[in-house]
Write a protein that holds these residues in place. Structure first.
Motif, short mmCIF file in Angstrom:
data_model
loop_
_atom_site.label_atom_id
_atom_site.label_comp_id
_atom_site.label_asym_id
_atom_site.label_seq_id
_atom_site.Cartn_x
_atom_site.Cartn_y
_atom_site.Cartn_z
N GLU A 212 35.15 45.58 30.30
CA GLU A 212 36.53 45.55 29.97
C GLU A 212 37.18 46.13 28.86
O GLU A 212 38.15 47.11 28.83
N LEU B 68 34.76 38.16 24.63
CA LEU B 68 35.90 37.59 25.44
C LEU B 68 36.69 36.86 24.79
O LEU B 68 37.95 36.72 25.00
N ARG C 31 31.60 33.98 35.28
CA ARG C 31 32.80 34.52 35.37
C ARG C 31 33.10 35.87 36.32
O ARG C 31 32.15 36.56 36.16
N GLY D 265 34.22 39.15 38.03
CA GLY D 265 34.86 40.40 37.48
C GLY D 265 34.15 41.73 38.01
O GLY D 265 33.20 41.47 38.96
N ARG D 266 34.20 42.65 37.34
CA ARG D 266 33.65 43.94 37.98
C ARG D 266 33.06 44.79 36.89
O ARG D 266 33.19 46.03 36.64
N ASP D 267 32.38 44.08 35.86
CA ASP D 267 31.79 44.71 34.63
C ASP D 267 30.77 45.97 35.33
O ASP D 267 30.76 46.87 34.65
N MET E 84 39.00 39.92 27.04
CA MET E 84 38.36 40.98 28.10
C MET E 84 36.79 40.62 27.69
O MET E 84 36.20 40.46 26.93
N SER E 85 36.18 41.13 29.00
CA SER E 85 34.69 41.30 28.88
C SER E 85 34.34 42.30 28.20
O SER E 85 35.08 43.39 27.82
N SER F 274 29.45 40.14 34.27
CA SER F 274 30.04 39.13 35.35
C SER F 274 29.53 38.93 36.75
O SER F 274 28.82 40.01 37.05
#
Length: 513
Positions: A281, A272, A309, A311-313, A277-278, A302
């Motif tokens: 991502e 990150l 955090r 997110g849509r990991d 970005m993760s 995430s």
């Protein structure tokens, strides 16, 4: 175990001969596969000829060359281990000795400045693979994607050691996907305790080229038992160029590509910080995610309690077609797990299993996974025994795009495992899969057939002296730990790196009690 005809004894030192003609095996329980699902066949029969299964069911009417009745036992498909330990047991070194970065699991800058070196000889590396591959077979693992630590290496794994691994797999009869691990960087510790990253991209890209050449050279060796893969080691020690080129090579070669990802907070925060970005991502932006991508361990994402955090990991991994390699036992030993296995399944994520630690006991791995899932979800109904059994068999096969593995059905590879359910320590049996999850162990594996070959019978692998291998492994392990101060921050003595559970009393030393 009862009423077994003796297995073939010719060429015992090389378990590569098959019985000439169909072989029928039967037991109290057989895990067959039909209509897209496993099913339990009471007093079922499995018939295989050469490397393939030709019949699963009851009342086979054809002629057979050999019948073997395993009695009170379970015959099931071989387990698929997508993160299979091919090393000596290094988990024990960090089990009670933390933090890991302070205990030799990350290189200190002083060690890097002197020049990292191989802590194992080529002969020791070859022995490790043979020792570990035998342990996999003994635990009912018939398909393995090996993993070993790079902490003890000069940089990455080598062509020569994996050429030897291919020979070993062929000799023992283990089905493997091989590829030397490579990287463009590593973590290290400054003298003041700061953890940092060192990168040497040209060296890593050269290692990738060697790994590609290995795939082209060794794919299909040992009569198809040896397949290949690409193995960039960890996401945080990989540069963007390495991952882009690796993904492109995996597409060109049509081989699996495995990358450890979302396995620690240090890794997640580093990616990150470096890329904005993760990890999922970043992989999506590089075009890395595909149906070939295998991602151990997938626990730090995430929206989880460990990563504050949004997110849509998980959705990114799922939609990219990649598969999570779930390693519940080693994760639990380090205080983490998926949140949760049941949630991942419900989302439609592809999940298979890996052991990634000692012992290479897939049954114990599944047991721990089930308990962790039920604890995380605070529900005894969150997961059932068959969900984990599926992950260890058909889940692994799906990720490898191998519908001929992980199931006992006509046309599938003849990879079978026989569990002894006839001894008093197993407990009572109402359902054999549930009994495995409650009272079973890898030590209950009696016989293993891979590619139609009996590679282990009554717990014995032809040509493998377990007692001598254990002695050699301990001696090699002792030499490794003796050199730990060289590659540990501030170079403390061994006894300070590895604590004792209780005070040790040497011979002729008076107790203070």
């Amino acid at each position: 175990m009862a009423r077994r005809e003796p297995l073939p004894t010719h060429h015992q030192s090389v378990p590569s001969d098959r019985i000439d003609g169909p072989v029928l095996v039967t037991a109290r329980w057989v895990v067959g596969h039909a209509k897209g699902s496993h099913q339990l066949l009471e007093r079922g029969e499995v018939v295989f000829e050469r490397d393939s299964i030709v019949f699963v069911g009851h009342g086979y009417s054809g002629e057979v060359a050999r019948r073997v009745d395993f009695g009170e036992a379970l015959i099931g498909p071989g387990f698929i281990d997508r993160d299979a330990l091919s090393d000596l047991d290094t988990t024990i070194l960090g089990f009670d000795n933390q933090p890991s970065w302070e205990k030799g699991r990350v290189w200190p800058k002083s060690y890097m400045d002197r020049g990292p070196y191989e802590m194992y000889t080529p002969d020791e590396l070859a022995f490790q693979k043979r020792y570990a591959f035998a342990q996999l077979i003994r635990n009912g693992i018939t398909t393995a994607l090996p993993i070993a630590s790079l902490f003890y290496r000069e940089w990455g794994e080598t062509w020569d050691e994996f050429a030897a691994a291919a020979d070993t797999a062929g000799d023992l009869g283990l089905r493997v996907y091989l590829g030397p691990a490579y990287r463009t960087g590593n973590t290290f510790i400054h003298d003041d305790g700061r953890i940092d990253f060192f990168f040497d991209e040209p060296r890593g890209l050269a290692n990738l080229d060697e790994a590609i050449r290995f795939c082209r050279t060794f794919e299909g060796r040992a009569g198809g038992l040896v397949r290949t893969m690409l193995a960039p080691d960890r996401i945080e020690t990989s540069t963007a160029e390495l991952l882009r080129r690796s993904a492109a090579a995996a597409r060109d070669l049509d081989v699996p590509i495995r990358l450890h990802c979302c396995q620690s907070k240090l890794e997640y925060d580093a990616v990150l910080r470096q890329h904005g970005m993760s990890p999922p991502e970043w992989l999506r932006s590089l075009g890395f995610l595909s149906e070939r991508a295998l991602l151990p361990h997938g626990a730090y994402v995430s929206g989880s309690s460990r990563i504050d955090r949004p997110g849509r990991d998980l959705e990114i991994i799922r939609d990219g077609g990649a598969s999570v390699v779930h390693c519940p036992l080693v994760s639990a030993r380090h205080g983490s797990t998926l949140e949760s296995f049941a949630r991942y399944r419900a989302m439609g994520l592809k999940i298979g299993l890996g052991t990634d630690t000692w012992p290479a006991d897939m049954v114990l791995n599944m047991q721990v996974g089930m308990m962790l899932c039920r604890v995380v979800d605070a529900s005894a109904t969150a997961v059932r025994s068959e969900h984990y059994y599926d992950a260890a068999t058909t889940g692994g096969a799906e990720a490898l795009r191998r519908p001929d593995l992980g199931r006992l059905a006509p046309g599938a590879k003849a990879d079978l495992v026989v569990f002894d359910l006839g001894h008093d320590r197993i407990g009572q049996v109402i359902d054999p899969i549930q009994t495995l999850m409650v009272g079973g162990s890898g030590r209950d594996v009696d016989t293993v057939v891979i590619d139609g070959r009996f590679v282990m019978s009554s717990g014995v692998i032809p040509g493998f002296d377990a007692a001598e291998a254990h002695r050699q492994a301990q001696a090699q392990f002792d030499r490794l730990t003796a050199r730990y101060p060289e590659r540990t921050w501030k170079h403390p003595p061994v006894e300070e790196i590895f604590s004792s559970s209780y005070p040790r009393v040497e011979p002729n030393q008076e107790s203070t009690a």
